[in-house]
Design an enzyme around this catalytic site. Structure first.
Site, PDB file in Angstrom:
ATOM      1  N   ALA A   1       6.180 -14.638  -0.963  1.00  0.00           N
ATOM      2  CA  ALA A   1       6.482 -15.764  -1.847  1.00  0.00           C
ATOM      3  C   ALA A   1       6.213 -15.451  -3.309  1.00  0.00           C
ATOM      4  O   ALA A   1       6.001 -16.367  -4.104  1.00  0.00           O
ATOM      5  CB  ALA A   1       5.673 -16.989  -1.415  1.00  0.00           C
TER       6      ALA A   1
ATOM      7  N   GLY B   1       6.538  -6.268   3.108  1.00  0.00           N
ATOM      8  CA  GLY B   1       6.365  -7.703   2.953  1.00  0.00           C
ATOM      9  C   GLY B   1       6.818  -8.252   1.615  1.00  0.00           C
ATOM     10  O   GLY B   1       6.992  -9.468   1.476  1.00  0.00           O
TER      11      GLY B   1
ATOM     12  N   GLU C   1       9.921   4.196   7.057  1.00  0.00           N
ATOM     13  CA  GLU C   1       9.944   2.739   7.107  1.00  0.00           C
ATOM     14  C   GLU C   1      10.742   2.304   8.321  1.00  0.00           C
ATOM     15  O   GLU C   1      11.888   2.724   8.512  1.00  0.00           O
ATOM     16  CB  GLU C   1      10.568   2.175   5.837  1.00  0.00           C
ATOM     17  CG  GLU C   1      10.906   0.695   5.876  1.00  0.00           C
ATOM     18  CD  GLU C   1       9.730  -0.194   6.233  1.00  0.00           C
ATOM     19  OE1 GLU C   1       9.866  -0.996   7.178  1.00  0.00           O
ATOM     20  OE2 GLU C   1       8.671  -0.074   5.581  1.00  0.00           O
TER      21      GLU C   1
ATOM     22  N   HIS D   1      -0.693 -13.937   6.508  1.00  0.00           N
ATOM     23  CA  HIS D   1      -1.537 -12.934   5.864  1.00  0.00           C
ATOM     24  C   HIS D   1      -2.504 -12.355   6.886  1.00  0.00           C
ATOM     25  O   HIS D   1      -3.689 -12.701   6.898  1.00  0.00           O
ATOM     26  CB  HIS D   1      -2.281 -13.552   4.680  1.00  0.00           C
ATOM     27  CG  HIS D   1      -1.367 -14.161   3.665  1.00  0.00           C
ATOM     28  ND1 HIS D   1      -1.571 -15.410   3.110  1.00  0.00           N
ATOM     29  CD2 HIS D   1      -0.231 -13.689   3.117  1.00  0.00           C
ATOM     30  CE1 HIS D   1      -0.601 -15.679   2.259  1.00  0.00           C
ATOM     31  NE2 HIS D   1       0.227 -14.655   2.247  1.00  0.00           N
TER      32      HIS D   1
ATOM     33  N   GLY E   1       0.805  -1.216   0.000  1.00  0.00           N
ATOM     34  CA  GLY E   1       0.000   0.000   0.000  1.00  0.00           C
ATOM     35  C   GLY E   1       0.833   1.258   0.000  1.00  0.00           C
ATOM     36  O   GLY E   1       0.593   2.193  -0.771  1.00  0.00           O
TER      37      GLY E   1
END
Length: 547
Positions: A94, A89, A38, A472, A19
């Site tokens: 993955a 993330g 961050e 998640h 986002g």
């Protein structure tokens, strides 16, 4: 109202994940002065750990000197795996970019606001282009055959598919000029199928946010400050916000800084964004935040189980490939994916355990675990060993569209406020999934057939104690038609604070049942598309009263 000259930045963005990265690029393109804070460090490809045994580069525990990509959080009802670093993330996910099915878009929490499936379609297309989605993983190996066979054994062969992934599959190991953005992005190197996507891609093939949104945002003037943790966002009387940060990992208050911004975008991941919203509401810094904060927190109804063999035949290359390559559906709402770490990355095997029935009492689960261990101790020692663990097994990531949730709130512990959880709206958030056990057992049988080795389905230690794992973590500040039912409106503006936005996984209102990164990106693209360019009229309707 406070004049523009009173602000240090037009927009402060808290977090640089899916986002926050979209917000940084799109707002910089529209002429805003943008600063991104961050909490994690900035990584070049060579900075990532070679394996996850390099704890200082892999795990995130800054006060212990660990500045890696893998965060782990614990609540009474779930253990959470999340990301850290510039790119959030995307650094340790993955690469898996599924679009959810109709059930997600028609969930009762938001279905009456818009035709979401139709409205988000162009933004999914933009997200796929920006993230470099390959519609199907292009290689076939033992794991893909095993997954296809397990789906067949479960009677759902027609649901098997190759995963859509964000990876540059050029010539393995060959570095080329940016193939995605006309040379404006960084150079890329073809994927070598090393399997260590979730430790951090040292090759340069993984399409992290540092390969697309963030470098493009910096080219347009956005400023990214790593290792800055936002500790307060306070509404100012004349409009705008004071944003206070400290250096990540610092034990003392030294190094605290405060700047003023006209608008703030919260994109710190579900855990980070919820922490800020809960604490700022409790402290009075953001007094109008809805009472609904923390409700409809989702885990994607997940379980992490799998299968492991006692040893590794030469032909059984389970660790070769990217992190996730294929999936199938056990039933209409239960999605199963294979997951792998590369050779040498065996640390996460410490979470694996003997599988026991999740619907039994804790005492019975522990009793069964002990009896199964004692029945064949040598075999269990070999199965449970961390030696070559990533090469001996397949992790089964299981997700559901089930309408279950948790409610998060603050409680006092050791003199400070921390998040805690309770069962929420809908079905109880599951502590185990019978479908996950069936899938793991089917995968184990196929591993045994493929490799001719003793193989067993495995669970996880948190699951033994009734605490599921999720990679998640979503919701808790969800899109809603009013502050009575959620925290933000359909434009992602926080009810009662319309210059404050939530643009990350915390906004997701339902369990997507697939990896949510593409959905978070598409939601962010849509939200930012409504922002006016600097100097233009804002055509969004004024937010209704929060009372």
């Amino acid at each position: 109202m406070t004049t523009a000259s009173a602000f240090d930045e037009d927009v402060v963005i808290v977090g640089s994940g899916f986002g926050g990265s979209v917000a940084a690029l799109r707002l910089a393109e529209k002429g805003y002065r943008v600063r991104v804070y961050e909490a994690g460090r900035r990584f070049e490809d060579d900075d990532f750990a070679k394996t996850n045994w390099d704890v200082r580069r892999y795990l995130w525990a800054p006060r212990l000197g660990c500045f890696g990509v893998q965060r782990i959080h614990r609540l009474p009802h779930v253990m959470i795996l999340a990301g850290a670093g510039v790119g959030g993330g995307s650094l340790n996910y993955a690469n898996t970019l599924y679009q959810p099915g109709t059930a997600f878009f028609t969930d009762r929490q938001w279905r009456d606001l818009r035709d979401w499936e139709h409205e988000l379609a162009p933004h999914y297309a933009t997200a796929k282009r920006m993230l470099g989605v390959v519609d199907q993983y292009p290689h076939t190996g033992p794991v893909e055959r095993i997954m296809s066979g397990a789906a067949d054994d479960l009677g759902v062969a027609d649901t098997f598919r190759r995963a859509p992934v964000g990876v540059w599959f050029g010539k393995p190991g060959e570095r080329v000029a940016d193939p995605y953005f006309g040379g404006e992005g960084p150079d890329r190197t073809g994927c070598t199928l090393c399997g260590n996507c979730m430790v951090g891609c040292r090759v340069g093939a993984k399409n992290t946010l540092m390969k697309n949104y963030l470098p493009l945002a910096e080219r347009r003037g956005a400023v990214i400050e790593p290792l800055r943790t936002v500790t307060e966002v306070r509404a100012l009387a004349g409009g705008g916000f004071a944003v206070t940060t400290r250096r990540s990992g610092s034990w003392l208050a030294r190094g605290r800084r405060t700047i003023r911004a006209r608008q703030v975008v919260l994109a710190a991941g579900t855990w980070g964004t919820q922490q800020l919203l809960h604490r700022m509401r409790a402290s009075g810094a953001l007094p109008s935040i809805s009472d609904a904060v923390g409700r409809l927190t989702r885990t994607n109804s997940e379980a992490l189980d799998g299968a492991v063999a006692t040893h590794v035949p030469e032909r059984l290359q389970l660790a070769r490939g990217i992190a996730i390559t294929s999936s199938f559906h056990v039933d209409e709402r239960t999605h199963v994916e294979n997951v792998r770490y590369g050779p040498g990355s065996n640390l996460m095997g410490a979470l694996a355990s003997i599988m026991v029935p999740g619907d039994a009492s804790l005492g019975r689960r522990l009793g069964l675990l002990v009896r199964r261990a004692l029945r064949a101790p040598v075999r269990q020692i070999r199965l449970g060993s961390l030696r070559r663990w990533s090469e001996r097994g397949i992790i089964a990531l299981v997700m559901q569209t089930a309408d279950n949730s948790l409610t998060l709130s603050l409680r006092r512990r050791f003199g400070r406020s921390v998040l805690t959880s309770a069962q929420g709206h809908g079905e109880p958030n599951p502590s185990h999934l019978p479908q996950a056990h069936r899938a793991a057992e089917a995968i184990a049988r196929r591993v045994q057939q493929e490799g001719g080795v003793t193989t067993e389905a495995r669970g996880s230690w948190p699951e033994v104690f009734g605490v599921p794992l999720t990679a998640h973590f979503l919701g808790g500040a969800v899109i809603s038609e009013s502050p009575a039912s959620g925290v933000i409106d359909e434009f992602h503006r926080v009810w009662g604070h319309p210059d404050l936005y939530v643009v990350d996984g915390a906004a997701v209102p339902a369990n997507p049942g697939v990896n949510p990164s593409l959905t978070i990106t598409a939601l962010a693209e849509r939200a930012l598309s409504y922002w006016p360019r600097v100097g233009e009229v804002d055509e969004r309707p004024a937010q209704r009263s929060a009372t």
